[in-house]
Design a protein around this motif. Structure first.
Motif: not given
Ligand code: FES
Length: 160
Positions: A86, A88-91, A127-131
């Motif tokens: 992942c 995504g932003t959080a990761c 994003c895999i839904g576990c931010c």
């Molecule tokens: S950004 Fe990685 S799980 Fe949401």
């Protein structure tokens, strides 16, 4: 005459023959046979599609056409396990990039590639839904979170 690859294992050859004889003669046999073939080989080698075409009595062009129409079929070798890293932003803000780099180094594979031993295909997702567990990744159906470069190596090493 279709050239047959010699590097199919006898187990793979037998499984393909079984799949073909299970569906041969049934309407709509092509898709389930292609699905089975992908399960057996991990992707659809050209030679396998040629063999399916001749055994089912379907023109090769039609087999290739049907296979390329469906996104579920892959034409390049895939690993036994798929790693979705992942980014995504959080990761990303929690070091997802370093985790991906560590995996590429540890597995000696580029993003989007498959390891030489056929163990993993490494892909990037957003994003895999576990931010809340960032940085995270998914291997096959299992999600792993709060990763560190050390932890990710241990996780990868559990897979054969
Ligand atoms: S950004 Fe990685 S799980 Fe949401």
């Amino acid at each position: 005459m279709m050239q047959q690859r010699t590097d199919w294992t006898s187990k793979q050859r037998k499984a393909l023959e079984e799949a073909i004889s299970t569906y041969k003669g049934q309407p709509g046999a092509l898709i389930p046979v292609l699905q089975k073939a992908q399960e057996i080989f991990g992707y659809l080698p050209r030679e396998v599609m040629g063999r399916i075409a001749s055994d089912l009595g379907i023109p090769p062009a039609r087999v290739f056409g049907v296979a390329t129409f469906y996104a579920q079929f892959s034409f390049t070798p895939r690993g036994r396990h798929t790693v979705l890293s992942c980014q995504g932003t959080a990761c990303h803000v929690r070091g997802g990039g370093k985790i991906l780099e560590e995996m590429m180094r540890h597995l000696q594979v580029e993003e989007g590639g498959t390891t030489a031993d056929g163990r993993f295909t490494l892909e990037k997702v957003y994003c895999i839904g576990c931010c809340s567990l960032a940085p995270a990744l998914i291997i096959d159906e299992t999600a792993y979170g709060k990763l560190t470069p050390e932890k990710v190596k241990e996780i990868l090493d559990q897979y054969e």
